[in-house]
Design an enzyme around this catalytic site. Structure first.
Site, mmCIF file in Angstrom:
data_model
loop_
_atom_site.group_PDB
_atom_site.id
_atom_site.type_symbol
_atom_site.label_atom_id
_atom_site.label_comp_id
_atom_site.label_asym_id
_atom_site.label_seq_id
_atom_site.Cartn_x
_atom_site.Cartn_y
_atom_site.Cartn_z
ATOM 1 N N LYS A 45 0.859 -1.179 0.000
ATOM 2 C CA LYS A 45 0.000 0.000 0.000
ATOM 3 C C LYS A 45 0.898 1.233 0.000
ATOM 4 O O LYS A 45 1.688 1.446 0.927
ATOM 5 C CB LYS A 45 -0.915 0.017 1.218
ATOM 6 C CG LYS A 45 -1.854 1.211 1.266
ATOM 7 C CD LYS A 45 -2.769 1.150 2.476
ATOM 8 C CE LYS A 45 -3.706 2.340 2.539
ATOM 9 N NZ LYS A 45 -4.602 2.299 3.719
ATOM 10 N N LYS A 92 -2.242 -1.580 -3.626
ATOM 11 C CA LYS A 92 -3.085 -0.386 -3.599
ATOM 12 C C LYS A 92 -2.200 0.846 -3.692
ATOM 13 O O LYS A 92 -1.246 0.959 -2.923
ATOM 14 C CB LYS A 92 -3.901 -0.351 -2.303
ATOM 15 C CG LYS A 92 -4.809 0.859 -2.157
ATOM 16 C CD LYS A 92 -5.564 0.838 -0.831
ATOM 17 C CE LYS A 92 -6.479 2.046 -0.716
ATOM 18 N NZ LYS A 92 -7.184 2.080 0.589
#
Length: 338
Positions: A207, A259
């Site tokens: 992320k 992400k």
């Protein structure tokens, strides 16, 4: 003037003509290397405490802050569309330094989990965001030290408590999005220790500290000042993602995530090539908002852009995609396959 005698290049009969497999919709379907199916899509959904009716999110046209009742209806719609799951995010009325609303059985997210599970049962994988940022008054994903830094290990204690609260509410899968070192192992041990052996763990393994989260901050009414660069990944780094993924898998992650998705397709492809567990990718709020804004101005074909963007995430290797277009896209896919 002498006419050129140079022969015109003509493909030799029987030799390769790559266009042969592009000549009709049926031929293109037959030759397609990558497909998107509704079961591979997950709908992120926001539920806000104290709302009397759903509230539009201005930076994400078509996306709402739900009431508990409207969230139930949205979950039913998602199940009827054949989606794989929903990922729930809670927006509380009150916040504090340690995010106590995240572990309160009567907190908005835990109530929403129970609502959706009661409404759709096993027709969807009911997933819950496991992070403190929506519940803290400082907006960070963890507990702070006296100097204002995020305390990794103190945060892990809160994550374990949050995982148990979500599992007790009925979550099928908990999504660890805080990027604390050791979070998967601590949560897995906590769940197993309380008998929640079948509750799955999704690790937001790669992320990044991205600019593409901006509209999400409106959706959860973020109170963050500053940034999260000390714990989310540096956008400059690619190899580091593999290290994060390997650690999370070793600690017991059932699914790993990249992400954002579109700006990190190279990372996603790397992760898909080396992961021994399913790989998810999150098409984040900024990616959604850019397409919607361009389409609203008539600059792009909205349906084609949405479909192509999700297809590209699947093509890069995602086994399932979190996208705010999940229900709408599922409807289009079903139309095409009739």
């Amino acid at each position: 003037m002498t006419q050129s005698t140079t022969p015109r290049a003509v493909p030799t009969p029987g030799r390769t003509r790559l266009r042969r497999l592009r000549q009709s919709p049926a031929m293109r379907r037959l030759a397609a290397e990558t497909r998107v199916h509704p079961a591979e899509l997950v709908l992120p959904a926001f539920v806000k405490e104290g709302l009397a009716e759903p509230r539009p999110i201005t930076s994400m046209p078509g996306v709402l802050q739900h009431t508990r009742d409207s969230l139930r209806r949205a979950a039913v719609e998602a199940a009827e569309a054949g989606l794989g799951g929903v990922m729930l995010f809670g927006v509380p009325e009150r916040r504090d330094a340690t995010g106590t609303g995240a572990t309160d059985p009567d907190g908005i997210l835990n109530l929403a989990i129970a609502d959706v599970v009661a409404e759709v049962g096993d027709a969807l994988v009911v997933q819950a965001d496991l992070c403190l940022d929506e519940f803290t008054d400082h907006g960070h994903c963890g507990v702070l030290t006296a100097s204002g830094a995020v305390d990794n290990d103190a945060t892990l204690v809160r994550y374990a408590e949050m995982a148990l609260a979500q599992a007790r509410a009925g979550a099928h899968l908990v999504g660890l999005s805080g990027m604390m070192d050791g979070q998967v192992a601590v949560v897995r041990d906590a769940l197993d220790g309380e008998g929640f052996l079948d509750t799955a763990v999704l690790a937001y393994a790669a992320k990044y500290a991205s600019a593409f989260y901006g509209p999400f901050r409106e959706a959860v009414e973020s109170t963050l000042e500053g940034d999260r660069r000390t714990y989310q990944m540096d956008p400059a780094n690619r190899r580091e993602a593999a290290r994060e993924v390997m650690v999370d898998i070793a600690e017991g992650a059932d699914v790993v995530m990249v992400k954002p998705a579109l700006a990190y397709l190279d990372v996603l492809a790397d992760v898909a090539a080396m992961s021994t567990v399913p790989v998810a990718a999150y098409q984040v709020s900024g990616e959604y908002a850019m397409v919607e804004a361009a389409a609203a101005n008539g600059w792009i074909d909205r349906r084609r852009a949405v479909t192509e963007s999700v297809l590209s995430i699947r093509r890069a290797g995602a086994d399932h995609v979190l996208t705010y277009w999940a229900v709408e896209l599922a409807g289009w896919l079903q139309e095409e396959n009739r």
